[in-house]
Each structure stands twice: as C-alpha cells, then as structure tokens.
Motif scaffolding. Sequence first.
Motif, PDB file in Angstrom:
ATOM      1  N   SER A  65       0.829  -1.220   0.000  1.00  0.00           N
ATOM      2  CA  SER A  65       0.000   0.000   0.000  1.00  0.00           C
ATOM      3  C   SER A  65       0.853   1.254   0.000  1.00  0.00           C
ATOM      4  O   SER A  65       0.620   2.176  -0.790  1.00  0.00           O
ATOM      5  N   ILE A  66       1.857   1.325   0.862  1.00  0.00           N
ATOM      6  CA  ILE A  66       2.682   2.539   0.919  1.00  0.00           C
ATOM      7  C   ILE A  66       3.567   2.650  -0.331  1.00  0.00           C
ATOM      8  O   ILE A  66       3.821   3.743  -0.829  1.00  0.00           O
ATOM      9  N   GLN A  67       3.977   1.508  -0.878  1.00  0.00           N
ATOM     10  CA  GLN A  67       4.757   1.534  -2.127  1.00  0.00           C
ATOM     11  C   GLN A  67       3.911   2.104  -3.263  1.00  0.00           C
ATOM     12  O   GLN A  67       4.374   2.945  -4.029  1.00  0.00           O
ATOM     13  N   LYS A  68       2.665   1.689  -3.330  1.00  0.00           N
ATOM     14  CA  LYS A  68       1.749   2.173  -4.392  1.00  0.00           C
ATOM     15  C   LYS A  68       1.529   3.683  -4.242  1.00  0.00           C
ATOM     16  O   LYS A  68       1.565   4.430  -5.232  1.00  0.00           O
ATOM     17  N   VAL A  69       1.298   4.152  -3.013  1.00  0.00           N
ATOM     18  CA  VAL A  69       1.090   5.590  -2.772  1.00  0.00           C
ATOM     19  C   VAL A  69       2.339   6.378  -3.187  1.00  0.00           C
ATOM     20  O   VAL A  69       2.235   7.413  -3.851  1.00  0.00           O
ATOM     21  N   THR A  70       3.514   5.862  -2.828  1.00  0.00           N
ATOM     22  CA  THR A  70       4.783   6.528  -3.180  1.00  0.00           C
ATOM     23  C   THR A  70       4.948   6.620  -4.693  1.00  0.00           C
ATOM     24  O   THR A  70       5.294   7.676  -5.233  1.00  0.00           O
ATOM     25  N   GLU A  71       4.688   5.514  -5.375  1.00  0.00           N
ATOM     26  CA  GLU A  71       4.802   5.508  -6.842  1.00  0.00           C
ATOM     27  C   GLU A  71       3.847   6.518  -7.466  1.00  0.00           C
ATOM     28  O   GLU A  71       4.225   7.274  -8.372  1.00  0.00           O
ATOM     29  N   ASP A  72       2.610   6.543  -6.968  1.00  0.00           N
ATOM     30  CA  ASP A  72       1.613   7.452  -7.548  1.00  0.00           C
ATOM     31  C   ASP A  72       2.004   8.916  -7.357  1.00  0.00           C
ATOM     32  O   ASP A  72       1.828   9.736  -8.264  1.00  0.00           O
ATOM     33  N   ILE A  73       2.557   9.243  -6.175  1.00  0.00           N
ATOM     34  CA  ILE A  73       2.993  10.625  -5.916  1.00  0.00           C
ATOM     35  C   ILE A  73       4.136  10.991  -6.860  1.00  0.00           C
ATOM     36  O   ILE A  73       4.130  12.070  -7.481  1.00  0.00           O
ATOM     37  N   MET A  74       5.116  10.098  -6.995  1.00  0.00           N
ATOM     38  CA  MET A  74       6.267  10.388  -7.859  1.00  0.00           C
ATOM     39  C   MET A  74       5.831  10.548  -9.328  1.00  0.00           C
ATOM     40  O   MET A  74       6.331  11.428 -10.040  1.00  0.00           O
ATOM     41  N   ILE A  75       4.877   9.731  -9.761  1.00  0.00           N
ATOM     42  CA  ILE A  75       4.383   9.840 -11.151  1.00  0.00           C
ATOM     43  C   ILE A  75       3.621  11.153 -11.346  1.00  0.00           C
ATOM     44  O   ILE A  75       3.809  11.856 -12.341  1.00  0.00           O
ATOM     45  N   ARG A  76       2.779  11.505 -10.365  1.00  0.00           N
ATOM     46  CA  ARG A  76       2.039  12.782 -10.457  1.00  0.00           C
ATOM     47  C   ARG A  76       2.990  13.972 -10.488  1.00  0.00           C
ATOM     48  O   ARG A  76       2.806  14.916 -11.257  1.00  0.00           O
ATOM     49  N   LEU A  77       3.997  13.938  -9.607  1.00  0.00           N
ATOM     50  CA  LEU A  77       4.992  15.014  -9.595  1.00  0.00           C
ATOM     51  C   LEU A  77       5.691  15.121 -10.952  1.00  0.00           C
ATOM     52  O   LEU A  77       5.836  16.208 -11.514  1.00  0.00           O
ATOM     53  N   ALA A  78       6.108  13.966 -11.474  1.00  0.00           N
ATOM     54  CA  ALA A  78       6.823  13.953 -12.764  1.00  0.00           C
ATOM     55  C   ALA A  78       5.944  14.523 -13.878  1.00  0.00           C
ATOM     56  O   ALA A  78       6.405  15.343 -14.691  1.00  0.00           O
ATOM     57  N   LYS A  79       4.674  14.129 -13.906  1.00  0.00           N
ATOM     58  CA  LYS A  79       3.761  14.603 -14.964  1.00  0.00           C
ATOM     59  C   LYS A  79       3.537  16.121 -14.860  1.00  0.00           C
ATOM     60  O   LYS A  79       3.554  16.828 -15.871  1.00  0.00           O
ATOM     61  N   SER A  80       3.336  16.603 -13.641  1.00  0.00           N
ATOM     62  CA  SER A  80       3.054  18.036 -13.490  1.00  0.00           C
ATOM     63  C   SER A  80       4.304  18.870 -13.805  1.00  0.00           C
ATOM     64  O   SER A  80       4.201  19.968 -14.359  1.00  0.00           O
ATOM     65  N   LEU A  81       5.484  18.339 -13.480  1.00  0.00           N
ATOM     66  CA  LEU A  81       6.728  19.069 -13.770  1.00  0.00           C
ATOM     67  C   LEU A  81       6.996  19.123 -15.273  1.00  0.00           C
ATOM     68  O   LEU A  81       7.444  20.144 -15.800  1.00  0.00           O
ATOM     69  N   LYS A  82       6.710  18.034 -15.940  1.00  0.00           N
ATOM     70  CA  LYS A  82       6.888  17.993 -17.403  1.00  0.00           C
ATOM     71  C   LYS A  82       5.963  19.029 -18.057  1.00  0.00           C
ATOM     72  O   LYS A  82       6.372  19.781 -18.955  1.00  0.00           O
ATOM     73  N   LYS A  83       4.732  19.085 -17.553  1.00  0.00           N
ATOM     74  CA  LYS A  83       3.745  20.016 -18.110  1.00  0.00           C
ATOM     75  C   LYS A  83       4.168  21.470 -17.848  1.00  0.00           C
ATOM     76  O   LYS A  83       4.065  22.334 -18.716  1.00  0.00           O
ATOM     77  N   GLU A  84       4.683  21.724 -16.640  1.00  0.00           N
ATOM     78  CA  GLU A  84       5.024  23.094 -16.255  1.00  0.00           C
ATOM     79  C   GLU A  84       6.294  23.603 -16.937  1.00  0.00           C
ATOM     80  O   GLU A  84       6.340  24.728 -17.426  1.00  0.00           O
ATOM     81  N   PHE A  85       7.323  22.783 -16.973  1.00  0.00           N
ATOM     82  CA  PHE A  85       8.632  23.261 -17.461  1.00  0.00           C
ATOM     83  C   PHE A  85       8.968  22.780 -18.874  1.00  0.00           C
ATOM     84  O   PHE A  85       9.900  23.275 -19.493  1.00  0.00           O
ATOM     85  N   ASN A  86       8.257  21.764 -19.329  1.00  0.00           N
ATOM     86  CA  ASN A  86       8.391  21.248 -20.703  1.00  0.00           C
ATOM     87  C   ASN A  86       9.836  20.954 -21.124  1.00  0.00           C
ATOM     88  O   ASN A  86      10.278  21.329 -22.203  1.00  0.00           O
ATOM     89  N   LEU A  87      10.583  20.298 -20.247  1.00  0.00           N
ATOM     90  CA  LEU A  87      11.917  19.814 -20.602  1.00  0.00           C
ATOM     91  C   LEU A  87      11.851  18.298 -20.782  1.00  0.00           C
ATOM     92  O   LEU A  87      10.993  17.623 -20.202  1.00  0.00           O
ATOM     93  N   ASN A  88      12.784  17.751 -21.567  1.00  0.00           N
ATOM     94  CA  ASN A  88      12.699  16.326 -21.922  1.00  0.00           C
ATOM     95  C   ASN A  88      13.437  15.399 -20.961  1.00  0.00           C
ATOM     96  O   ASN A  88      13.289  14.184 -21.042  1.00  0.00           O
ATOM     97  N   ASN A  89      14.284  15.983 -20.096  1.00  0.00           N
ATOM     98  CA  ASN A  89      15.127  15.156 -19.234  1.00  0.00           C
ATOM     99  C   ASN A  89      14.781  15.344 -17.762  1.00  0.00           C
ATOM    100  O   ASN A  89      14.527  16.463 -17.321  1.00  0.00           O
ATOM    101  N   LEU A  90      14.833  14.242 -17.021  1.00  0.00           N
ATOM    102  CA  LEU A  90      14.585  14.276 -15.578  1.00  0.00           C
ATOM    103  C   LEU A  90      15.783  13.671 -14.844  1.00  0.00           C
ATOM    104  O   LEU A  90      16.272  12.601 -15.216  1.00  0.00           O
TER     105      LEU A  90
END
Length: 612
Positions: A281-306
Amino acid sequence: MKSILGISAFYHDSAATIIIGGKIIAAAQEERFTRIKHDSNYPFNAIEFVLKYSNLKLSEVDQIIFFEKPFLKFERLLETYVAFAPKGFKSFCMAMPIWLRDKLFQKKMLLNELKNHDDKFTDESKIFFSDHHLSHAASAFFPSPFNEAIVLTADGVGEWATTTVAIGSENNLEIKKEIHFPHSLGLLYSAFTYYTGFKVNSGEYKLMGLAPYGKPIYEEKIINNLIDIKDDGTFRLDQDYFNYATGLTMTNNKFHDLFGQNPRDAKKEKLTDFHMDIAASIQKVTEDIMIRLAKSLKKEFNLNNLCLAGGVALNCVANGKILKEKIFDNIWVQPAAGDAGGSLGAALALWHIEQGNPRIVNPKDDMQGSYLGPEFSQKEIEDELTKAGAVFEFTEEENLINKTAEDLANGQAIGWFQGRMEFGPRALGARSILGDARSSKMQKNLNLKVKYRESFRPFAPAILREDLSEWFEIDVDSPYMLMVANTSSKKNIDMTEEQKKLFGIAKLNIKRSEIPAVTHVDYSARIQTVHEETNPKYFKLIKKFKEKTNCPVVVNTSFNVRGEPIVNTPTDAFNCFMGTELDKLVIGNCYLEKKKQNPLLKKDYTKEFELD
C-alpha cells in the motif's frame, strides 16, 4: 587545477569526495572503512582515502565544502518544537545539548577535525557550506548526460526542504519549488518502514522488496487519513498520526489504531500477510505521488530530461514506473542518491554555481560507472591474503575469467572483488557476490546461507547491455541498478491457476521465468546493465558465462552479510568468504577455493553484525 573536498556527515552515510578541475577523482563512504553500517561520524577515513588517491595534502586542497547548513537545521528544530509545544519536550531536552555542544558550531568543529589530517591546515576561510537539497540536486544534474533537465529531489528532510524541484541548464542549477518539513515523502515511507519492524534509514529497501508479496488494500486508508495529495503530486501529511517531528518514534497510537496493529517487534514477531499488504500500500502511494509530480513538472517546465536524487530516488520500483509512463525522454538517477552523494553534489555546486566554471557534458555521464573508491594492486592483495592465512593461486586473467564463468555455470556462489570500490549503496561488479540467474535455488540459498537475511528479498540481474531488450521489457542504460522493469514475456513461465491463488511468502518458490533467481514475485527485476568501457573484467566474465550457457544474465548482490557494510579491503573479503557459504573468492588475479582453506579460519558471521 583547483581541488575541492566535499564532506557529508552527522546524519547518516557520511562520505567524502574530491574533484579536481571539475572532474570527479575519488569518493567513498565512511562505513566501508569503519565497518559500521550507515556510519554518520566525521568521515576521517574516507577523507584520508580521497586525499591519498588524489596525491594531495589537506593544506594543498583549495576549498572544502560541507553538504548542508547547520544553522538552518537548528532553526527548523527550534521552530518545530515551538510549533508543537508542549509535545516533544523529552525529545527537545535530548537534542539540545548535542546541538549546543557539537552541531551548531560546526565550522569550528570541522576545523578541529580537519587539522587531524594535516597540522599545516589552518585556513578557516577555505571552509564553505552548501544547502542540503542543492547538494542533492547538484549531485544529480552536474554528472548527468544532459545539457538541461528538471531535477527532482525527495528525501526525509534537509534543513527545511523535504522535496525540491530545480532546473539545471549548462553550468547553472536553480531551485524553483520546495515542500517543507514536516511534510515529507521520505519520512512517510520511513514511518511505514518502522511500523513493519524494519530499521529506519536502512530498512526501506526491505519494505520495497516486501511490497510485491501483498496487495495495496490500505491505499485508500493512507490517502484518506495520512496524506492529502494534490493533482500536481504535492502533498501534506496529517501530523496527528506521526511522532517524528517531536517524538522518539516515527508513528503514534492514532496511526496504530488506524491500521489495527502495533508496530512489529522484529525480534519477536514474524512478517505476516498484514505487513505485506501494508508494504504494498505505501509503495503504491509513493509511486503514484512520484508519477504525479513527474507529470506536473513535465507540463510546467516542458523539458525532456529528468534527474533524480535524495533517498526516495533509491526507490528503483518508482523510478521504473516513471520510466514506463514515458513522461520524459530520458531519466538519470545519481547512484549515490542518499546523503553520501551530498559530498559530491556540494563540491560540484561550489565549482559550477558559485565559481561559474563551465561544464562539459559527458553523453554517457560523469560518474565513471560509480567506481570511485579504493583499489588494491596485485601485490597488496597477495600480501593481505597471506597475512590472513588464505590459500590462493595466482591465475592469469583469461584463465581466471574462464574458471569463474565455469563455476557460475555449475551453480556456485562467487565472491568477486575487482578494481575500484563502488560509491553509493549498490555493488556494481567491483565488490559483488555473483551467482547463476538460471538457478531456481540461488535466490533462497544466497539469502539464507550467504547473506543471512530474509528469504523474501530479491536479487538483481547483471546483464550485458547489448542483450537487455531480449530479456527485459526495457531498452535504456541502467548501469547503477536504479531501474526496475519486468522480465520479457518470451522468457516468462506462466503461473498455473493454483499458483495464482497463493499469497504472501508462499509465492516465493514458484519458477516464473528462465532466470528465476532474479525474477521477483511480480515478474519484476532491478536491472544492472554492464558496459565494457566502465568495467571490462566484469563484462568479460558475463560474456564468457553467456558463451557457456547461452544466458547473458548473472545474479549480482553486494559482497557483505546482512547488517555489514560492503567489503572494502581484501581482508574484509576473505573474512566474509570464511564467514559464509560462498564457494569461491576471486580477488584481483587470486583464485580461492573454500575447501582448500584452513577450517580453523572459519568465522561465525550469523551473529557478527547487528541486524538492519
């Protein structure tokens, strides 16, 4: 050329790094020298090593930088206790004397410690302090193969920040956003590490390894009670459930009542299905937060590398999920993503950001395979082995590779000690234990007979880069074992209906693929791609193993037992060899067989190190 010594210390994983003219010369963690896992003391031995390797006296070093700012950390401590008062008074009373005696006046303390390396060192103006999260971000961006990137750092806590976003471009790096203490993804994960009976700051890997055995049935309970997650991945934790801000434990009774059990006492209680579901359960929550963060950062800054750093970046399952989502074209994770890497990042930040020195981007990356630690000449190896009473034979490289590949093909467990030691928590083929990935018994045997650790813990496959996509559902470099991907469906063995009904540890012994020793219960694997240019001997060994078996995959795990730091010297390696059921030890050009050793030199390693 200008030299900079970076130091991280006093929390966990103390380390030292030297860069000369912006190039990383040497880096090592203190634990490898003292044999105390996650040693947080002043890294005297690590500093001695990097100075010696660089052929410098401390007084000849141009600048010295510490990876964080003690005054800001002290400010956080005081403000936290004031905000939560009168709660936490006991913890406050314990913390204050240490701060007032040792930590607050760190510049003076560092100066005194540094003089022990070289009495000619007297210049206090050479000592600088970096910001904790800037050190992490710099460790991820500056050695990366990118001209520009979004840099996401997540860990427990630095001075105030727990999660930061920075933008790196050429030789510049600027932090744009922060989430502050007590809201911390790292501390949330550590709270569950503590709750399931593992040690905080070292047992998080176990929680991640345990997760695939369970089902994430408590995910909603976590999201509805413990953490408020926004659409962009930012979050706030409800402090009513936690004790880490002011107390001496991570969780409190309200947390325990929510899930219906007290924290597991690892000395008395076995892991149950409940703990596996909690981990999932905590692994799933962690993964979901990291994916959401990654998606919102890509949208905001529009760079190709993380780029990723901080302790949370060692969650290679979450990294693999971000990769699979194809949010970014490229992802690069600092191999020493935890606090040890702060010593490296602080030095690079001083060189590039403060001093404005240009950066030459290496398309492979600048970490040199992370082989940045001590190495031993053939003579030094033979001298140490002789002194330890070892029986060994000198073998030319071609014959050595051939014999070792044959041993692996015959199902033997090999201690492999070659070249420079790795920097970071992973063994990458310099201080490794190797085995046959095709063996259905290897995973259990290595865990129980060699590592003396829980049978559920998975092992990593080391694979020739050119064969990667044939065996795994991934086709990007993963030299630092920081990406998880599934085994190729062509190599998998389907489970029967009966097997699918099994739960928990009962899943462990089912053969899932042609490489069962490295296929986790959910068909995933933490992959290390092996590259000829960074580790030719290791590459040759796996290539020879492939010639003999038609399989380019070996099991690679760190050369140590549970609770012990990875071996550093030939003597450490021989001791570990004699304290475990390893069959052979291959160290430099020396080849050792267990049955030829003096049985009186056998060691009892089952009780040698404190459990992690």
